[in-house]
Design a protein around this motif. Structure first.
Motif, mmCIF file in Angstrom:
data_model
loop_
_atom_site.group_PDB
_atom_site.id
_atom_site.type_symbol
_atom_site.label_atom_id
_atom_site.label_comp_id
_atom_site.label_asym_id
_atom_site.label_seq_id
_atom_site.Cartn_x
_atom_site.Cartn_y
_atom_site.Cartn_z
ATOM 1 N N VAL A 1 0.827 -1.200 0.000
ATOM 2 C CA VAL A 1 0.000 0.000 0.000
ATOM 3 C C VAL A 1 0.862 1.252 0.000
ATOM 4 O O VAL A 1 0.451 2.309 -0.466
ATOM 5 C CB VAL A 1 -0.948 -0.008 1.227
ATOM 6 C CG1 VAL A 1 -1.818 1.223 1.267
ATOM 7 C CG2 VAL A 1 -1.787 -1.263 1.231
ATOM 8 N N GLY A 2 2.070 1.133 0.541
ATOM 9 C CA GLY A 2 2.970 2.279 0.616
ATOM 10 C C GLY A 2 2.621 3.235 1.733
ATOM 11 O O GLY A 2 2.743 4.449 1.581
ATOM 12 N N THR A 3 2.207 2.688 2.889
ATOM 13 C CA THR A 3 1.805 3.523 4.016
ATOM 14 C C THR A 3 2.452 3.030 5.306
ATOM 15 O O THR A 3 2.487 1.841 5.583
ATOM 16 C CB THR A 3 0.273 3.498 4.204
ATOM 17 O OG1 THR A 3 -0.333 3.979 3.012
ATOM 18 C CG2 THR A 3 -0.159 4.359 5.365
ATOM 19 N N VAL A 4 2.954 3.990 6.075
ATOM 20 C CA VAL A 4 3.412 3.716 7.435
ATOM 21 C C VAL A 4 2.422 4.379 8.373
ATOM 22 O O VAL A 4 2.057 5.546 8.192
ATOM 23 C CB VAL A 4 4.829 4.262 7.696
ATOM 24 C CG1 VAL A 4 5.216 4.084 9.163
ATOM 25 C CG2 VAL A 4 5.849 3.587 6.801
ATOM 26 N N ARG A 5 1.973 3.617 9.371
ATOM 27 C CA ARG A 5 1.046 4.148 10.386
ATOM 28 C C ARG A 5 1.765 4.137 11.725
ATOM 29 O O ARG A 5 2.339 3.112 12.109
ATOM 30 C CB ARG A 5 -0.232 3.323 10.450
ATOM 31 C CG ARG A 5 -1.243 3.856 11.461
ATOM 32 C CD ARG A 5 -2.527 3.043 11.398
ATOM 33 N NE ARG A 5 -3.447 3.401 12.445
ATOM 34 C CZ ARG A 5 -4.500 4.209 12.296
ATOM 35 N NH1 ARG A 5 -4.744 4.755 11.120
ATOM 36 N NH2 ARG A 5 -5.295 4.467 13.307
ATOM 37 N N ILE A 6 1.723 5.264 12.405
ATOM 38 C CA ILE A 6 2.309 5.405 13.731
ATOM 39 C C ILE A 6 1.166 5.607 14.705
ATOM 40 O O ILE A 6 0.328 6.495 14.501
ATOM 41 C CB ILE A 6 3.250 6.627 13.810
ATOM 42 C CG1 ILE A 6 4.282 6.603 12.701
ATOM 43 C CG2 ILE A 6 3.920 6.713 15.181
ATOM 44 C CD1 ILE A 6 4.051 7.650 11.655
ATOM 45 N N GLU B 1 0.581 17.789 11.253
ATOM 46 C CA GLU B 1 -0.444 18.187 10.280
ATOM 47 C C GLU B 1 0.174 18.422 8.896
ATOM 48 O O GLU B 1 -0.398 18.027 7.878
ATOM 49 C CB GLU B 1 -1.151 19.457 10.768
ATOM 50 C CG GLU B 1 -2.121 20.065 9.790
ATOM 51 C CD GLU B 1 -3.442 19.307 9.679
ATOM 52 O OE1 GLU B 1 -4.147 19.548 8.689
ATOM 53 O OE2 GLU B 1 -3.766 18.500 10.553
ATOM 54 N N ALA B 2 1.337 19.040 8.870
ATOM 55 C CA ALA B 2 1.983 19.365 7.592
ATOM 56 C C ALA B 2 2.609 18.141 6.921
ATOM 57 O O ALA B 2 2.604 18.040 5.696
ATOM 58 C CB ALA B 2 3.051 20.432 7.805
ATOM 59 N N LEU B 3 3.130 17.214 7.707
ATOM 60 C CA LEU B 3 3.908 16.102 7.142
ATOM 61 C C LEU B 3 3.098 14.829 6.910
ATOM 62 O O LEU B 3 3.372 14.094 5.961
ATOM 63 C CB LEU B 3 5.098 15.785 8.043
ATOM 64 C CG LEU B 3 6.142 16.892 8.164
ATOM 65 C CD1 LEU B 3 7.178 16.528 9.212
ATOM 66 C CD2 LEU B 3 6.788 17.171 6.828
ATOM 67 N N ALA B 4 2.150 14.535 7.783
ATOM 68 C CA ALA B 4 1.385 13.291 7.658
ATOM 69 C C ALA B 4 0.283 13.463 6.618
ATOM 70 O O ALA B 4 -0.226 14.563 6.402
ATOM 71 C CB ALA B 4 0.780 12.910 9.006
ATOM 72 N N ASP B 5 -0.075 12.362 5.982
ATOM 73 C CA ASP B 5 -1.185 12.389 5.032
ATOM 74 C C ASP B 5 -2.520 12.445 5.767
ATOM 75 O O ASP B 5 -3.470 13.057 5.286
ATOM 76 C CB ASP B 5 -1.124 11.168 4.115
ATOM 77 C CG ASP B 5 0.110 11.229 3.233
ATOM 78 O OD1 ASP B 5 0.200 12.155 2.419
ATOM 79 O OD2 ASP B 5 0.992 10.362 3.400
ATOM 80 N N ARG B 6 -2.578 11.775 6.904
ATOM 81 C CA ARG B 6 -3.764 11.794 7.759
ATOM 82 C C ARG B 6 -3.297 11.623 9.191
ATOM 83 O O ARG B 6 -2.281 10.983 9.443
ATOM 84 C CB ARG B 6 -4.710 10.620 7.446
ATOM 85 C CG ARG B 6 -5.298 10.629 6.093
ATOM 86 C CD ARG B 6 -6.235 9.454 5.799
ATOM 87 N NE ARG B 6 -6.127 8.302 6.672
ATOM 88 C CZ ARG B 6 -7.169 7.676 7.237
ATOM 89 N NH1 ARG B 6 -8.383 8.095 7.038
ATOM 90 N NH2 ARG B 6 -6.993 6.614 7.985
#
Length: 150
Positions: free
Chosen positions: A82-87, A120-125
């Motif tokens: 998916v190309g997503t990292v979730r923290i 807010e500026a760096l994360a997609d959500r």
């Protein structure tokens, strides 16, 4: 003959840390290392963005979510397909919800106030929810897109 899809691979890192500045630094360093291990190399834009977001969420858990004698929890998940990292960073202060200041702090020295502006500026959500595992507190999470690995 039917085509089979390759299994979906997701990488997970989960650990509890002491709610201290040292715990927040250790969490950031272990997230950095894990990202590199998962193929998001040190020094890449994606690595730097995810590391900064993780560092801010961990620092906020220590600064604003700390309850004496309680740890904070980090869950880092990477889904290469998916190309997503979730923290996800969970603390035990459910009554102190994160918010972005309506006015950016003035330029110059300050003790804080810019962390969620960076997220807010760096994360997609990003967002906040009750702790998934139950118990008191909240989980603040952010998702960052990273280049898909081939």
């Amino acid at each position: 003959m039917t085509a089979t899809q390759p299994p979906v691979t997701a990488h997970h890192f989960s650990m509890r840390f002491s709610s201290t500045p040292r715990g927040a630094r250790l969490a950031r360093r272990l997230c950095e290392h894990r990202l590199d291990t998962w193929g998001i190399p040190y020094g890449s834009d994606a690595h730097d963005v995810v590391t900064l977001v993780a560092a801010e969420l961990c620092a906020n858990a220590v600064r604003h979510g700390r309850v004496a004698g309680r740890d904070f929890h980090v869950l880092l998940t990477f889904a290469p397909a998916v190309g997503t990292v979730r923290i996800e960073v969970s603390d035990t202060r459910g009554e102190r919800l994160p918010h972005i200041p309506s006015v950016a702090p003035q330029d110059g020295p300050a003790d804080g106030g810019r962390g969620l502006l960076l997220v807010e500026a760096l994360a997609d959500r990003w967002g906040c929810s009750p702790r998934a595992e139950g118990g008191p507190g909240k989980t603040v999470w952010a998702e960052c897109a990273v280049p898909r690995l081939t």
